[in-house]
Design an enzyme around this catalytic site. Structure first.
Site, mmCIF file in Angstrom:
data_model
loop_
_atom_site.group_PDB
_atom_site.id
_atom_site.type_symbol
_atom_site.label_atom_id
_atom_site.label_comp_id
_atom_site.label_asym_id
_atom_site.label_seq_id
_atom_site.Cartn_x
_atom_site.Cartn_y
_atom_site.Cartn_z
ATOM 1 N N THR A 130 3.383 4.311 -0.490
ATOM 2 C CA THR A 130 3.101 5.039 0.483
ATOM 3 C C THR A 130 4.219 5.795 0.974
ATOM 4 O OG1 THR A 130 3.235 3.164 2.146
ATOM 5 C CG2 THR A 130 0.892 3.918 1.455
ATOM 6 N N LYS A 172 10.036 -2.901 -8.575
ATOM 7 C CA LYS A 172 10.276 -1.623 -8.052
ATOM 8 C C LYS A 172 11.439 -1.039 -8.721
ATOM 9 C CE LYS A 172 8.205 -2.738 -3.502
ATOM 10 N NZ LYS A 172 7.138 -1.830 -3.381
ATOM 11 N N LYS A 227 12.573 1.071 0.120
ATOM 12 C CA LYS A 227 11.384 0.337 0.091
ATOM 13 C C LYS A 227 11.645 -1.310 0.038
ATOM 14 C CE LYS A 227 10.429 2.557 -4.047
ATOM 15 N NZ LYS A 227 9.105 3.095 -4.089
ATOM 16 N N ARG A 228 10.831 -2.340 -0.103
ATOM 17 C CA ARG A 228 11.531 -3.513 -0.049
ATOM 18 C C ARG A 228 11.956 -3.711 -1.293
ATOM 19 N NH1 ARG A 228 9.571 -7.594 3.869
ATOM 20 N NH2 ARG A 228 10.340 -8.993 2.206
ATOM 21 N N HIS A 278 -4.244 -5.243 -2.593
ATOM 22 C CA HIS A 278 -3.034 -4.307 -2.649
ATOM 23 C C HIS A 278 -2.120 -4.860 -3.808
ATOM 24 C CE1 HIS A 278 -3.492 -2.548 1.434
ATOM 25 N NE2 HIS A 278 -4.328 -3.909 1.375
ATOM 26 N N LYS A 285 5.095 10.054 2.104
ATOM 27 C CA LYS A 285 6.094 10.440 3.135
ATOM 28 C C LYS A 285 7.195 11.525 2.640
ATOM 29 C CE LYS A 285 4.901 5.809 4.953
ATOM 30 N NZ LYS A 285 5.434 4.472 4.963
HETATM 31 O O1 BZD Z 1 0.723 -2.348 -0.149
HETATM 32 C C1 BZD Z 1 1.808 -2.749 -0.820
HETATM 33 C C2 BZD Z 1 1.871 -2.632 -2.491
HETATM 34 O O2 BZD Z 1 2.860 -3.271 -2.991
HETATM 35 C C3 BZD Z 1 2.016 -1.179 -2.374
HETATM 36 O O3 BZD Z 1 1.968 -0.442 -3.546
HETATM 37 C C4 BZD Z 1 0.889 -0.454 -1.485
HETATM 38 O O4 BZD Z 1 1.043 1.082 -1.366
HETATM 39 C C5 BZD Z 1 0.653 -1.125 -0.190
HETATM 40 C C6 BZD Z 1 -0.285 -0.546 0.963
HETATM 41 O O5 BZD Z 1 -1.643 -0.487 0.123
HETATM 42 N N1 BZD Z 1 1.945 -4.440 -0.654
HETATM 43 C C7 BZD Z 1 2.430 -5.059 0.511
HETATM 44 O O6 BZD Z 1 3.197 -4.279 1.127
HETATM 45 N N2 BZD Z 1 2.263 -6.258 0.670
HETATM 46 C C8 BZD Z 1 3.044 -7.132 1.511
HETATM 47 O O7 BZD Z 1 3.694 -6.530 2.336
HETATM 48 C C9 BZD Z 1 2.506 -8.433 1.526
HETATM 49 C C10 BZD Z 1 2.836 -9.036 2.693
HETATM 50 C C11 BZD Z 1 2.398 -10.528 2.548
HETATM 51 C C12 BZD Z 1 2.071 -11.231 1.691
HETATM 52 C C13 BZD Z 1 1.836 -10.425 0.347
HETATM 53 C C14 BZD Z 1 1.983 -9.280 0.282
#
Ligand code: BZD
Length: 835
Positions: A675, A573, A567-568, A374, A679
Site C-alpha cells: 500500500t 521485501k 516498509k517493514r 493478506h 502512497k
Molecule cells: O497487508 C500486509 C501485506 O504484507 C501487504 O502486502 C498488504 O498490502 C497489506 C494490506 O493488505 N500484511 C501485513 O501487514 N501483515 C501484518 O502486519 C501482520 C501482523 C500480524 C500478524 C501477521 C501479519
C-alpha cells in the site's frame, strides 16, 4: 456500480451551535478554555503539549454531536452495520486528520497563528498511536476513513493496547527497541464507556447437562473472567456528518473475582489476578508475517472478538426479538485470521447460550462473516496447537471439531474417496504424534460467505495455490478487492502544497472522487504547470533534507534522486537487494572516481520484528554501508545513504511526498499487495518494481512507459525453483555482483570482521530463497534507466505527473465501495443534524 459511487455523494453543510461553533471567536474561546479549565494551565506557562491537548478537546467537542447523531440514526433506522474486526488499527495522529475532515484545518491554523503559536509544533506533540505493525493495520485505518467519508454505518473493533509497536532506535547501526508508552499522558480522543463493559471467559472445562426440556446441552465452566471495557474514538468522514466509532477494548480484572479473593484475605492474590487480566491488552505483538504462537496472543484475539460479538448481539436485541436475523444487522469483516476465532464464538453464542439449532446457527454464521487474506507466505498462515487452544478455549475447540466434522462429511459426499483433498481442506491438521494443529485460514474459509485477496495477482495466486482446494469447492466465494489508501491523509495532509495546486486547477472535488485528478493531464504540456510540479517536489525534498540533517546529522543534496524504501524489514521485501546495488555503485566509483553518475540519496526506513535475526542484520548492514559510503572522499557526496529510525505513519507523511523513486522490489508472488507503493505514486514518485502485488495494477494505470519494471515474474520464480535454482552460478558469472558480495565478505563494512555479515552472504550464495541474485542484473540495469530518465527533468516531471493523476483506482474509497456493493451489501445512510 461505480458510476453512482462515491462521487455521487454531496457534502452537507456544517452546522454550528453556541458551544461548538466554528467562528474564529468561538474557536479561540473554546481553545483557551480547554487550556485553563481542563488542564489548569495559564498561557504564560503552557507547554506546546498543553496547547495540543487544548486543541484536541476543542476539535473533539466539534465531533461529538455528529458522533451521537450517527449512532442514534443507525439505531433508529436499524441499519446493517459494517463491523471491521481487526487486531490492529494503525491510525496515525488524529488532530490534523480530524481538522481536515471537519473542514476547519485552515481556519484553526489561522486561529493558532493569530495567537502567536506554532501550529506545526502543536501537531507534532501528539503521540503517533502505533496500534499496528504495518500494511494490514494501516489498511484498517484507511478503510475507517473511507467508510465514514462514504457515509456507511460502520464500526471498527479491536484492542486498546497500552503499548503499541515499539519505538525503534538505531545504536551503533543496530535496531534497539524501546516500549511505546503512548497513553502515559492520557488520550484526549477516546471516550471510555465503562457502562458498556462486558465479561470475557477463559480457560476451564465444558460439561454436558440437560435443560428444562430434557435436551442434552453443553456448558462452559470457565476458570477465569476478565472485563472488557470499550473505549470509543470518533472517526469522522471527510466533509460529511457521519462520524463512526473505533471501539477498542481494554482488559481489566473482573471485579467480582478479585473482590472475592480480597474478602478471603488473599489481597496479594487478588492483585495478581488483576495484573494477569490487564496483561491481555498490554502490548501489541510486533511480528508481521510470522505467527507468534503464544497463549497470550490467542487470548488477545479471543478477548476482543468475544467482547465485540457480545456488543453486537446487545445492539441487535435492542430492536429484534431474537437472533434469527443477526446477519442482517452485522456484516463482519475478518482482517486476516487474527479474529477468525469469532466464527467458533458466534456458534457458541447462538447454540449454547441462545438455544439455536446447529444448522440454523451455522447459516447465520456463514452469512455474517467475510474473510480477507493478506499473505501468500505459507509460513505466515496462523495455526494454533489444539492443546493450547483447548486449554484456553475448551468449548471452542469442541465447536471447531464439530464444524470440521460436518464440513468434511459434506466434502465426502461431493468428492467420495478423496483422502488427499480431505487432508488439505481439513481445519484440523494431524501433525504427527497426536499433535493436532488448528488451521485458522481453513476455519475462516469454511465459516465465511466471502474470501478475498488484496490485489489481482494475490487473489489469483490464492485461488491457484494457497487456497486452491477451497477455490475448487466454492469458486463463487472468492473476490478480489485491490487495496487502496485514503487520499485525505496521504495527499491532503501529507502534501499540502500539491493539494493546493490540485484544488487551484480543478477545485476540491478530487478529495471525494480521485478520478477528478485525470483532468490535470491537460496541463502536461504546460511548462508553467510542470515547473510548479517540480518546485513542489523540491520543496518537499528540502523539508525532508532538513529533517535528516536535524535527526541524523547527515547533509544531503536536494538535486540528487531521493530513492526511498520504507516498509517493514523482511527478506521477501528485499531491502538488501537495494543495498547490493548501492555497493555496486560505490564499487564503480572506487574503480573510477571520475565516473559520471547521477547523484542519489538512498533513504531507508522500517522496523524489524525483534526476534527476526536476518531482518535486524539487514538494518545493521544498511547502516554499515552508510557509514563507509557517506564519508568516503572519492564519493564526493554523490551517494548518500540514510536510515531513518522509527518509521511510522507520521514519518511516512513526511517521506512519501519527498520521494522521487519508490522501491517496490519484493520477489514476485510474495507481496500480497503493498500500500506504500500507492502512497508514493499518488505523491508523484516513480516506481521501480517487480510484477508483484498491486505494482502490476499501478503500472497498468500509470502506463508501462511511466514505470521502471525489472525482475522475474511470479511464474518464472516458480519455474526456476522447480528446475533447481543455483544462486552460486549468478555470483560466479557476474563480475559486478561478485565484486559486491566479495566486498561484504571481506569485512570492508564491518571493521575487518568477515563474520558479521556472513549469515547474509551465506543465505544469498547457498539458498537465496527470495532470488536476489537471479534478479540482481535486471535491477541494476533498470536503475541505469532511472538515472538516465532523471537527467531529463522535463521527461521525469511528465512521468511524475502521470503517475500521480492516474492513481484514482487506489483510493480506498473505491476499494470500500466495492466491499459495500459486493460483499457487505450495504448502502450509505445520510446523517441529519436537525433534531
Ligand atoms: O497487508 C500486509 C501485506 O504484507 C501487504 O502486502 C498488504 O498490502 C497489506 C494490506 O493488505 N500484511 C501485513 O501487514 N501483515 C501484518 O502486519 C501482520 C501482523 C500480524 C500478524 C501477521 C501479519
Amino acid at each position: 456500480t461505480l458510476a453512482d459511487g462515491p462521487e455521487a455523494l454531496q457534502c452537507p453543510t456544517l452546522i454550528e451551535d453556541d458551544r461548538t461553533g466554528m467562528s474564529p471567536e468561538t474557536l479561540k474561546r473554546a481553545f483557551l478554555d480547554n487550556l485553563f479549565y481542563l488542564q489548569g494551565v495559564n498561557r504564560t506557562d503552557a507547554s506546546p503539549y498543553n496547547y495540543y491537548v487544548a486543541l484536541a478537546y476543542t476539535v473533539r467537542d466539534r465531533l461529538l454531536r455528529r458522533f451521537l447523531k450517527s449512532t442514534d440514526t443507525y439505531k433508529q433506522e436499524k441499519v446493517k452495520l459494517v463491523c471491521y474486526f481487526s487486531a490492529e488499527f494503525l491510525m496515525g495522529r488524529y488532530l490534523g486528520n480530524n481538522l481536515a475532515n471537519l473542514g476547519i484545518y485552515d481556519l484553526i491554523k489561522e486561529m493558532i497563528e493569530e495567537l502567536g503559536l506554532d501550529f506545526e509544533e502543536i501537531i507534532e506533540q501528539e503521540p503517533d498511536p502505533g496500534l499496528g505493525n504495518g500494511g494490514l493495520g494501516r489498511l484498517a485505518a484507511c478503510f475507517l476513513d473511507s467508510l465514514a467519508s462514504l457515509e456507511i454505518p460502520a464500526i471498527g473493533y479491536g484492542i486498546r493496547y497500552e503499548f503499541g509497536i515499539f519505538h525503534q532506535m538505531i545504536q551503533n547501526g543496530w535496531q534497539v527497541e524501546i516500549p511505546d508508552n503512548w497513553l502515559r499522558f492520557g488520550n484526549p480522543w477516546e471516550l471510555p464507556r465503562p457502562d458498556e463493559s462486558v465479561e470475557v471467559k477463559l480457560g476451564g472445562r465444558t460439561e454436558i447437562y440437560h435443560d428444562d426440556k430434557g435436551q442434552e446441552r453443553v456448558q462452559w465452566l470457565p476458570e477465569r473472567r476478565v472485563l472488557a471495557i470499550p473505549h470509543d474514538t470518533p472517526v469522522p468522514g471527510y466533509k460529511t456528518n457521519t462520524v463512526n466509532a473505533l471501539r477498542l477494548w481494554k482488559a481489566e480484572a473482573s471485579e467480582s473475582f478479585n473482590f472475592e479473593a480480597f474478602n478471603a484475605g488473599l489481597y496479594d492474590q487478588s492483585v495478581a489476578e488483576k495484573m494477569d487480566a490487564e496483561t491481555i491488552s498490554k502490548v501489541l505483538y510486533p511480528n508481521d508475517n510470522t505467527p507468534a504462537g503464544r497463549e497470550l496472543r490467542l487470548a488477545q484475539q479471543y478477548f476482543f472478538v468475544a467482547a465485540s460479538l457480545q456488543d453486537l448481539i446487545r445492539i441487535h436485541l435492542k430492536s429484534h426479538k431474537n437472533l434469527q436475523n443477526f446477519h442482517e444487522t452485522a456484516a463482519i469483516q475478518l482482517n486476516d485470521t487474527h479474529p477468525a476465532i469469532a466464527i467458533a464464538e458466534l456458534m457458541r453464542l447462538l447454540v449454547d447460550e441462545n438455544g439455536l439449532e446447529w444448522s440454523k446457527a451455522w447459516t447465520i454464521t456463514q452469512k455474517t462473516f467475510a474473510y480477507t487474506n493478506h499473505t501468500l507466505l505459507p509460513e505466515a498462515l496462523e495455526r494454533w496447537s489444539a492443546d493450547l487452544l483447548g486449554k484456553l478455549l475448551p468449548r471452542h475447540l469442541e465447536i471447531i471439531y464439530l464444524i470440521n466434522h460436518f464440513f468434511l462429511d459434506d466434502v465426502r459426499t461431493w468428492f467420495p474417496d478423496n483422502e488427499e483433498l480431505l487432508g488439505k481442506l481439513s481445519i484440523v491438521e494431524e501433525a504427527g504424534w497426536g499433535n493436532k494443529q488448528i488451521r485458522m485460514a481453513n476455519l475462516a474459509c469454511v465459516g465465511s460467505h466471502s474470501i478475498n485477496g488484496v490485489a489481482a495477482l494475490h487473489t489469483e495466486l490464492l485461488q491457484k495455490d494457497t487456497l486452491k482446494e477451497f477455490a475448487m469447492l466454492w469458486p463463487e466465494k472468492f473476490y478480489n478487492k485491490t487495496n487502496g489508501v485514503t487520499p485525505r491523509r496521504w495527499i491532503l495532509l501529507s502534501n499540502p502544497q500539491l493539494s493546493a495546486l490540485f484544488t487551484e486547477k480543478i477545485g476540491d472535488n478530487w478529495l471525494k472522487d480521485l478520478k477528478e485528478l485525470r483532468k490535470l493531464e491537460q496541463y502536461l504540456d504546460d511548462p508553467e504547470f510542470r515547473q510548479r510540479w517540480y518546485e513542489i517536489k523540491q520543496a518537499n525534498k528540502a523539508d525532508l533534507a532538513a529533517y535528516m540533517l536535524k535527526t541524523r546529522n547527515i547533509e544531503v543534496d536536494v538535486n540528487s534522486i531521493f530513492d526511498v524504501q520504507v516498509k517493514r524489514i523482511h527478506e521477501y521485501k528485499r531491502q538488501h537487494l537495494a543495498v547490493l546495488h548501492i555497493i555496486a555503485l560505490y564499487n564503480r566509483i572506487k574503480q573510477n572516481p571520475q565516473i559520471d553518475i547521477v547523484p542519489r540519496t538512498f533513504i531507508f526506513g522500517g522496523k524489524a520484528a525483534p526476534g527476526y535475526f536476518m531482518a535486524k542484520l539487514i538494518i545493521k548492514l544498511t547502516n554499515a554501508v552508510a557509514e563507509i559510503v557517506n564519508k568516503d572522499p572519492d564519493v564526493r557526496g554523490r551517494l548518500k545513504l540514510v536510515f531513518l529510525p522509527n518509521f511510522n505513519v507520521s514519518l511516512g507523511q513526511r517521506i512519501y511526498p519527498a520521494a522521487d523513486l519508490s522501491e517496490q522490489i519484493s520477489t514476485a508472488g510474495k507481496e500480497a499487495s503493498g500500500t506504500g507503493n500507492m502512497k508514493f505514486a499518488m505523491n508523484g514518485s516513480l516506481t521501480i518494481g517487480t510484477l508483484d502485488g498491486a505494482n502490476i495494477e499501478i503500472r497498468e494505470e500509470a502506463g508501462a512507459e511511466n514505470f521502471f519494471l525489472f525482475g522475474l515474474t511470479a511464474e518464472e520464480v516458480y519455474a526456476k525453483k522447480a528446475h533447481g535454482y543455483e544462486p552460486m552460478s549468478y555470483y560466479k558469472n557476474n563480475r559486478e555482483l561478485k565484486g559486491v558480495i566479495d566486498r561484504i565478505k571481506s569485512g570492508y563494512f564491518s571493521h575487518g570482521d568477515p563474520e558479521l555479515f556472513r549469515p547474509i552472504v551465506d543465505s544469498l550464495l547457498y539458498d537465496d530463497q527470495y532470488m536476489l541474485l537471479a534478479d540482481y542484473q535486471s535491477y541494476a540495469d533498470c536503475q541505469e534507466q532511472v538515472s538516465e530518465a532523471y537527467r531529463d527533468r522535463d521527461k521525469w516531471t511528465r512521468m511524475s505527473i502521470l503517475n500521480s493523476v492516474r492513481m484514482a483506482k487506489f483510493s480506498s474509497d473505491r476499494t470500500i465501495w466495492e466491499y459495500c456493493q459486493e460483499i457487505w451489501k450495504v448502502n450509505p445512510v445520510k446523517i441529519s443534524l436537525e433534531d
